[in-house]
Design an enzyme around this catalytic site. Sequence first.
Site, short mmCIF file in Angstrom:
data_model
loop_
_atom_site.label_atom_id
_atom_site.label_comp_id
_atom_site.label_asym_id
_atom_site.label_seq_id
_atom_site.Cartn_x
_atom_site.Cartn_y
_atom_site.Cartn_z
N GLU A 261 -22.94 64.29 48.13
CA GLU A 261 -21.54 63.37 47.79
C GLU A 261 -21.84 63.23 46.36
OE1 GLU A 261 -22.65 61.15 51.71
OE2 GLU A 261 -22.29 59.95 49.97
N CYS B 174 -20.22 59.43 39.75
CA CYS B 174 -21.43 59.25 40.33
C CYS B 174 -22.13 60.68 40.91
CB CYS B 174 -21.54 57.99 41.38
SG CYS B 174 -23.03 57.74 42.31
N CYS C 259 -32.79 62.46 50.84
CA CYS C 259 -33.92 62.04 49.69
C CYS C 259 -35.09 61.82 50.70
CB CYS C 259 -33.24 60.81 49.22
SG CYS C 259 -34.55 60.05 48.00
N CYS D 107 -36.17 54.69 51.37
CA CYS D 107 -35.83 53.17 51.23
C CYS D 107 -35.11 53.02 52.46
CB CYS D 107 -34.94 53.00 50.18
SG CYS D 107 -35.80 53.52 48.59
N CYS E 238 -31.28 52.41 52.60
CA CYS E 238 -30.41 53.48 52.02
C CYS E 238 -30.02 54.55 53.01
CB CYS E 238 -30.90 53.88 50.87
SG CYS E 238 -30.16 55.49 50.03
N SER F 127 -34.45 51.00 40.08
CA SER F 127 -33.79 50.15 41.45
C SER F 127 -35.12 49.38 41.54
CB SER F 127 -33.53 51.37 42.38
OG SER F 127 -32.56 52.04 42.07
N HIS G 237 -35.36 45.89 43.23
CA HIS G 237 -34.98 45.00 44.82
C HIS G 237 -36.00 44.17 45.18
CE1 HIS G 237 -31.87 48.11 44.73
NE2 HIS G 237 -32.93 49.27 45.26
N CYS H 94 -24.21 54.98 48.60
CA CYS H 94 -24.97 56.36 48.75
C CYS H 94 -25.26 56.99 49.92
CB CYS H 94 -26.15 55.95 47.80
SG CYS H 94 -27.62 56.99 47.82
N1 SAH Z 1 -32.92 57.41 44.02
C1 SAH Z 1 -32.25 56.76 42.96
C2 SAH Z 1 -30.90 57.03 42.67
C3 SAH Z 1 -29.71 56.91 43.80
S1 SAH Z 1 -29.64 55.53 44.97
C4 SAH Z 1 -32.61 55.27 43.04
O1 SAH Z 1 -33.08 54.60 44.11
O2 SAH Z 1 -32.46 54.32 42.08
C5 SAH Z 1 -28.75 54.38 43.79
C6 SAH Z 1 -28.54 53.02 43.80
O3 SAH Z 1 -28.14 52.67 45.00
C7 SAH Z 1 -30.14 52.48 43.91
O4 SAH Z 1 -30.25 51.34 43.13
C8 SAH Z 1 -30.26 52.15 45.25
O5 SAH Z 1 -31.20 51.00 45.53
C9 SAH Z 1 -29.05 51.88 45.77
N2 SAH Z 1 -28.54 51.59 47.17
C10 SAH Z 1 -28.82 52.56 48.07
N3 SAH Z 1 -28.45 52.13 49.27
C11 SAH Z 1 -27.98 50.97 49.29
C12 SAH Z 1 -27.28 50.10 49.89
N4 SAH Z 1 -27.07 50.19 51.20
N5 SAH Z 1 -26.61 48.84 49.48
C13 SAH Z 1 -26.45 48.59 48.05
N6 SAH Z 1 -27.38 49.48 47.21
C14 SAH Z 1 -27.94 50.61 47.73
FE1 SF4 Z 2 -33.89 57.68 47.81
FE2 SF4 Z 2 -32.64 56.08 46.16
FE3 SF4 Z 2 -32.01 55.96 48.54
FE4 SF4 Z 2 -34.48 55.14 47.89
S1 SF4 Z 2 -32.45 54.31 47.31
S2 SF4 Z 2 -34.01 56.66 49.61
S3 SF4 Z 2 -35.08 56.47 46.40
S4 SF4 Z 2 -31.65 57.73 47.19
#
Ligand code: SAH
Ligand code: SF4
Length: 357
Positions: free
Chosen positions: A93, A106, A113, A117, A120, A218, A220, A341
Site C-alpha cells: 500500500e 507514505c 509485517c 503490533c 495494526c 513508534s 505507544h 496502515c
Molecule cells: N513499522 C513502522 C512503520 C510502519 S507503521 C512502525 O511501526 O513505526 C506506521 C505508524 O502507524 C506507526 O507509528 C504505527 O504505530 C502506526 N499505526 C499502526 N496501526 C495503527 C492504527 N490502527 N491506528 C493508529 N496508528 C497506527
Molecule cells: Fe509492523 Fe509497524 Fe504495524 Fe507494528 S505498527 S505491525 S511494526 S507495521
Amino acid sequence: MPLPCIYDQSFADMQSFLQEMKEPAFRAKQIWRNLYCVLEEDPRRMTDLPSAFRDELGRKFDFHPLRLDVQAASADRKTRKFLFLLADGSPVETVLMLYDRRQTGCLSTQSGCGIGCRFCATGQMGFRRSLTAGEITAQALYLARILRAEGKVLTNLVLMGMGEPFLNYDATLASIARLTDPEGFGFGARRITVSTVGILPGIERFTREHSQVNLALSLHAADDDLRDRLVPINRTYPLADLFQACDGYIQQTNRRLSLEWALIDGVNDSPAQARRLAGRIRKSLSKPLVHINLIPLNRTRKFDGAPSQTERIAAFRAVLEEEGLACTVRVPRGVDIAAGCGQLAGMKADLASVDQQ
Ligand code: SAH
Ligand code: SF4
C-alpha cells in the site's frame, strides 16, 4: 525468470549494462534522467535514445514493478490510497496525503509485517516479504507522476506504510539514496522521515549513517508491561535500551526525534502514562529534542480497541505540555477509506476468504 526491475539498478549497474551492450557510456545519464527527472515509465517514450536500444531496454528490464489493484480516495480527495500488487502478487500500500502547502507520500518497505503490533492492520495480516529498493522507489515515482499531472509536486516522504523499515534496512536506505540523488529525483533528505517500531540495531546504524533523514519512533507506551502487550518486539528491545539509543541519536545528529503514540481508549491514554512518558524523556535524554505525535487509534477489525475520546486526548496532551514537551494531535486521515496502515489489504484478504467459503 522475471526481468530485473529497472529501479533496482544503480548508476554503476546501468554503466556496466551499457558496456555489455556496447552502447556509449553517456547513455547511463540519459536513462537516469528519463527515469528520475522526466519520470518516464515507458522505455519506448525515451525519445533521446535510439529506437532499437529503447526496445532492448524494454526486453531486458521490468519498468512496472507495481500493478495497481485497488485505489480509493477520501470524500474530500485529500487522502488517496493505492493498493499495488508486486510482480509475485504480494500486496503493498502507498498513500498520498494532501495538505495546504504539503503533499506527503507514505511508502511501504515490506509487504505485510512480522512484528505483529496488535492494533495494526499490517501486523494482523502477517509478513509476506521485504520490498526491494526499486519497489520502494517506484512508489514515490508513482505518486510524483500523479501529482505532476495535477500541477503539484511531492514535498515530503514518510516511510510509514506497511512493514518495518529497519528489518529491511539495506533496501530502505538504498531507496532513500536513490530518491535523494541530486543527479536524479533530487529529493531533500530532510523532508524524508523513517518510522521504526524500535529495532535497536537499526536505530544505532541509522544514527551513524544518516544524520540528514528524520527518524520517528513508534512508542505507544511508557512502561514495559504495557508496551510488551501492544508492541511485542519490546520484549527484545525494552524501553530503557531504546531511550538510550534515542539519546545517542539526538546527541549525534542534533535532530528532533518524533515519538508516535496511537491513543487507545482506556489503554495508553491516561494522564499517568503521559506523566511516565515525560519522566522517561527527562531522565533518559540529555535534551528533550523530541516531538510527540498523538494519533487517535484507527480502528482495525482484529483489535477491539477504540480511539480515545476528545477529553482524554486533551488531558493527555495537557500533561505533556505542562511538562514543556512539544506535541501535536494528528487528525486521523482517510478513515472512510481504511487508509490506516495495512487496512485496505486486510480488507481485501477478508473479502477473498469470504469468497472462498
Ligand atoms: N513499522 C513502522 C512503520 C510502519 S507503521 C512502525 O511501526 O513505526 C506506521 C505508524 O502507524 C506507526 O507509528 C504505527 O504505530 C502506526 N499505526 C499502526 N496501526 C495503527 C492504527 N490502527 N491506528 C493508529 N496508528 C497506527
Ligand atoms: Fe509492523 Fe509497524 Fe504495524 Fe507494528 S505498527 S505491525 S511494526 S507495521
